[in-house]
Design a protein around this motif. Structure first.
Motif, mmCIF file in Angstrom:
data_model
loop_
_atom_site.group_PDB
_atom_site.id
_atom_site.type_symbol
_atom_site.label_atom_id
_atom_site.label_comp_id
_atom_site.label_asym_id
_atom_site.label_seq_id
_atom_site.Cartn_x
_atom_site.Cartn_y
_atom_site.Cartn_z
ATOM 1 N N LEU A 129 -21.102 1.228 -9.180
ATOM 2 C CA LEU A 129 -21.174 0.747 -7.804
ATOM 3 C C LEU A 129 -21.987 -0.547 -7.781
ATOM 4 O O LEU A 129 -23.151 -0.554 -8.185
ATOM 5 C CB LEU A 129 -21.811 1.796 -6.896
ATOM 6 C CG LEU A 129 -21.823 1.482 -5.399
ATOM 7 C CD1 LEU A 129 -20.403 1.549 -4.835
ATOM 8 C CD2 LEU A 129 -22.722 2.452 -4.649
ATOM 9 N N VAL A 130 -21.379 -1.625 -7.312
ATOM 10 C CA VAL A 130 -22.006 -2.946 -7.324
ATOM 11 C C VAL A 130 -21.872 -3.566 -5.944
ATOM 12 O O VAL A 130 -20.823 -3.473 -5.301
ATOM 13 C CB VAL A 130 -21.350 -3.858 -8.375
ATOM 14 C CG1 VAL A 130 -21.837 -5.294 -8.239
ATOM 15 C CG2 VAL A 130 -21.638 -3.334 -9.786
ATOM 16 N N MET A 131 -22.944 -4.223 -5.498
ATOM 17 C CA MET A 131 -22.888 -5.043 -4.291
ATOM 18 C C MET A 131 -22.917 -6.503 -4.711
ATOM 19 O O MET A 131 -23.816 -6.931 -5.444
ATOM 20 C CB MET A 131 -24.045 -4.749 -3.351
ATOM 21 C CG MET A 131 -23.959 -5.516 -2.045
ATOM 22 S SD MET A 131 -25.217 -4.978 -0.865
ATOM 23 C CE MET A 131 -24.720 -5.930 0.584
ATOM 24 N N VAL A 132 -21.918 -7.259 -4.244
ATOM 25 C CA VAL A 132 -21.784 -8.675 -4.576
ATOM 26 C C VAL A 132 -21.999 -9.473 -3.296
ATOM 27 O O VAL A 132 -21.362 -9.204 -2.277
ATOM 28 C CB VAL A 132 -20.388 -8.965 -5.156
ATOM 29 C CG1 VAL A 132 -20.205 -10.448 -5.385
ATOM 30 C CG2 VAL A 132 -20.179 -8.189 -6.453
ATOM 31 N N GLY A 133 -22.899 -10.461 -3.358
ATOM 32 C CA GLY A 133 -23.185 -11.269 -2.185
ATOM 33 C C GLY A 133 -22.148 -12.344 -1.941
ATOM 34 O O GLY A 133 -21.253 -12.583 -2.771
ATOM 35 N N ALA A 183 -23.931 6.967 -2.243
ATOM 36 C CA ALA A 183 -23.225 5.864 -1.587
ATOM 37 C C ALA A 183 -21.724 5.923 -1.863
ATOM 38 O O ALA A 183 -20.911 5.642 -0.970
ATOM 39 C CB ALA A 183 -23.800 4.531 -2.050
ATOM 40 N N ALA A 184 -21.342 6.300 -3.076
ATOM 41 C CA ALA A 184 -19.916 6.406 -3.417
ATOM 42 C C ALA A 184 -19.223 7.461 -2.563
ATOM 43 O O ALA A 184 -18.084 7.268 -2.118
ATOM 44 C CB ALA A 184 -19.758 6.712 -4.899
ATOM 45 N N ALA A 185 -19.885 8.583 -2.332
ATOM 46 C CA ALA A 185 -19.294 9.643 -1.514
ATOM 47 C C ALA A 185 -19.066 9.165 -0.080
ATOM 48 O O ALA A 185 -18.019 9.429 0.522
ATOM 49 C CB ALA A 185 -20.202 10.872 -1.530
ATOM 50 N N LEU A 186 -20.042 8.447 0.469
ATOM 51 C CA LEU A 186 -19.880 7.904 1.819
ATOM 52 C C LEU A 186 -18.800 6.828 1.854
ATOM 53 O O LEU A 186 -17.986 6.771 2.782
ATOM 54 C CB LEU A 186 -21.201 7.319 2.308
ATOM 55 C CG LEU A 186 -22.260 8.293 2.811
ATOM 56 C CD1 LEU A 186 -23.580 7.557 3.046
ATOM 57 C CD2 LEU A 186 -21.788 8.971 4.099
ATOM 58 N N LEU A 187 -18.785 5.982 0.830
ATOM 59 C CA LEU A 187 -17.811 4.894 0.768
ATOM 60 C C LEU A 187 -16.385 5.438 0.756
ATOM 61 O O LEU A 187 -15.490 4.901 1.421
ATOM 62 C CB LEU A 187 -18.079 4.064 -0.480
ATOM 63 C CG LEU A 187 -17.347 2.734 -0.632
ATOM 64 C CD1 LEU A 187 -17.745 1.781 0.485
ATOM 65 C CD2 LEU A 187 -17.667 2.116 -1.987
ATOM 66 N N ALA A 188 -16.170 6.515 0.009
ATOM 67 C CA ALA A 188 -14.835 7.098 -0.087
ATOM 68 C C ALA A 188 -14.358 7.660 1.257
ATOM 69 O O ALA A 188 -13.151 7.698 1.524
ATOM 70 C CB ALA A 188 -14.820 8.198 -1.144
ATOM 71 N N LYS A 189 -15.293 8.069 2.107
ATOM 72 C CA LYS A 189 -14.929 8.667 3.398
ATOM 73 C C LYS A 189 -14.519 7.633 4.433
ATOM 74 O O LYS A 189 -13.845 7.959 5.414
ATOM 75 C CB LYS A 189 -16.093 9.486 3.939
ATOM 76 C CG LYS A 189 -16.405 10.746 3.153
ATOM 77 C CD LYS A 189 -17.596 11.486 3.760
ATOM 78 C CE LYS A 189 -17.919 12.761 2.987
ATOM 79 N NZ LYS A 189 -19.098 13.473 3.562
ATOM 80 N N ILE A 190 -14.933 6.404 4.243
ATOM 81 C CA ILE A 190 -14.694 5.390 5.275
ATOM 82 C C ILE A 190 -13.208 5.178 5.527
ATOM 83 O O ILE A 190 -12.775 5.001 6.667
ATOM 84 C CB ILE A 190 -15.379 4.064 4.883
ATOM 85 C CG1 ILE A 190 -16.901 4.237 4.898
ATOM 86 C CG2 ILE A 190 -14.967 2.936 5.827
ATOM 87 C CD1 ILE A 190 -17.659 3.023 4.396
ATOM 88 N N GLY A 191 -12.404 5.208 4.455
ATOM 89 C CA GLY A 191 -10.993 4.897 4.592
ATOM 90 C C GLY A 191 -10.256 5.755 5.598
ATOM 91 O O GLY A 191 -9.378 5.262 6.314
ATOM 92 N N ALA A 192 -10.590 7.035 5.666
ATOM 93 C CA ALA A 192 -9.883 7.947 6.575
ATOM 94 C C ALA A 192 -10.572 8.074 7.925
ATOM 95 O O ALA A 192 -10.042 8.716 8.832
ATOM 96 C CB ALA A 192 -9.771 9.331 5.929
ATOM 97 N N ALA A 193 -11.741 7.474 8.081
ATOM 98 C CA ALA A 193 -12.513 7.621 9.315
ATOM 99 C C ALA A 193 -12.101 6.572 10.343
ATOM 100 O O ALA A 193 -11.617 5.495 10.006
ATOM 101 C CB ALA A 193 -14.001 7.498 9.011
ATOM 102 N N VAL A 211 -23.691 3.887 4.262
ATOM 103 C CA VAL A 211 -23.632 3.335 2.909
ATOM 104 C C VAL A 211 -24.710 2.267 2.733
ATOM 105 O O VAL A 211 -25.454 2.256 1.743
ATOM 106 C CB VAL A 211 -22.238 2.730 2.626
ATOM 107 C CG1 VAL A 211 -22.255 1.929 1.325
ATOM 108 C CG2 VAL A 211 -21.193 3.829 2.534
ATOM 109 N N LEU A 212 -24.797 1.356 3.702
ATOM 110 C CA LEU A 212 -25.787 0.280 3.614
ATOM 111 C C LEU A 212 -27.206 0.840 3.586
ATOM 112 O O LEU A 212 -28.073 0.353 2.853
ATOM 113 C CB LEU A 212 -25.614 -0.687 4.776
ATOM 114 C CG LEU A 212 -24.291 -1.456 4.811
ATOM 115 C CD1 LEU A 212 -24.173 -2.267 6.096
ATOM 116 C CD2 LEU A 212 -24.170 -2.357 3.606
ATOM 117 N N GLY A 213 -27.449 1.892 4.380
ATOM 118 C CA GLY A 213 -28.777 2.497 4.407
ATOM 119 C C GLY A 213 -29.150 3.144 3.085
ATOM 120 O O GLY A 213 -30.279 2.984 2.600
#
Length: 318
Positions: free
Chosen positions: A81-85, A150-160, A172-174
């Protein structure tokens, strides 16, 4: 290979490229959502060397390979998991068997600085995100429990949808903002990219494809330049401006990164690994490996074996 494929004829003539800066990916905006979430396969036309004004949170769901973020090259495995600016060039290149296609390799969340800064202004509680946003210009890799949550939350966003989607995005950001030092590491040095040439990413992508295809033999700048249709000197200058790497540096870094993966994942003799990543001379391989990693191949293998048996020994901070 994680590149857009086209013929040499599709690339503009060298004189049309030399004085132009690098490509920018255009992220489509969906008016229904504050942030763009998508999942894509590998290879894919959008999985390529690129940069854009959005922040990006990038999750690899499966496979192994090499990543390039700014001026750094490394290995990845599933779960990275990587955050790119904003404006930080990046690229993930998977190990593929002939004809292999990885479904849903990447989950990506992208959002603009204007949006998140407006959120912070309206909701002061989000001010705790500022430090992470600032540091993301170097790329941040998240590890351990932080990456898992964070990965678990990220995966949920698509269907929400609606507030559930917004809450998951802020969640995720938090999680990432609260990552302890032991569960995050900065990847690259500060990066100042060149901007806005629609051809430069294609040159970088085709060059990387050439390097990976020929990793175990003598990779030549002259061959790469000829493939692109440039003189050696023109290609060398253009590739450095478009990618931030010299040709020889990127070849060395990609070879050493691949050697690290083989040292970690196989019991092959070091001499065999050196040959597999394109070094015909073992002494030269050992010297280049030491210069790149500050360890000998033997010391690296022992350390990785020790870390595998005792993960708590790994702080994850560089």
């Amino acid at each position: 290979m994680d590149v857009m494929r086209s013929s040499v004829a599709s690339i503009p003539r060298p004189e049309a490229l030399i004085d132009k800066p690098a490509v920018r990916e255009v992220i489509p905006h969906d008016p229904r959502y504050s942030a763009r979430w998508h999942q894509h396969d590998y290879p894919s036309p959008i999985a390529r060397w690129n940069f854009h004004p959005e922040y990006e949170i990038h999750l690899v769901t499966q496979g192994t390979g090499r990543f390039i973020v700014g001026d750094q090259v490394g290995n990845f495995t599933a779960g990275q998991l990587v955050m790119v600016g904003p404006e930080l060039p990046h690229h993930w290149i998977s190990d593929l068997a002939p004809g292999e296609h990885i479904l849903g390799r990447d989950i990506v969340l992208q959002f603009l600085d204007d949006w998140i800064q407006a959120c912070i202004q309206l909701m002061p509680e989000l001010g705790e995100l500022r430090s992470m946003l600032s540091h993301s210009t170097r790329g941040i890799e998240f590890l351990g429990d932080t990456a898992t949550r964070a990965a678990a939350l990220l995966a949920k966003i698509g269907a929400a949808t609606g507030t559930d989607r917004l809450l998951a995005t802020i969640g995720v950001l938090g999680v990432l903002a609260h990552a302890p030092d032991s569960e995050r590491r900065f990847i690259a040095n500060e990066w100042i990219p060149s901007i806005d040439d629609p051809a430069s990413a294609e040159v970088v992508n085709r060059t990387l494809e050439y390097i990976f295809t020929n990793m175990n033999r003598d990779v030549r700048l002259s061959e790469a330049a000829g493939m692109i249709g440039m003189s050696e000197s023109a290609f060398s200058r253009y590739f450095k401006r478009a990618s931030g790497h010299t040709f020889s540096d990127i070849v060395r870094r990609l070879r050493i990164a691949h050697a690290c993966k083989l040292l970690d994942s196989t019991a092959d003799p070091i001499s065999t690994i050196a040959h597999d990543v394109g070094y015909q001379n073992l002494s030269n391989f050992n010297r280049q490996f030491l210069a790149e990693t500050a360890q000998t191949p033997t010391a690296y293998r022992k350390r990785e074996s020790r870390l595998a048996s005792d993960p708590l020994e790994h702080s994850g901070q560089t």
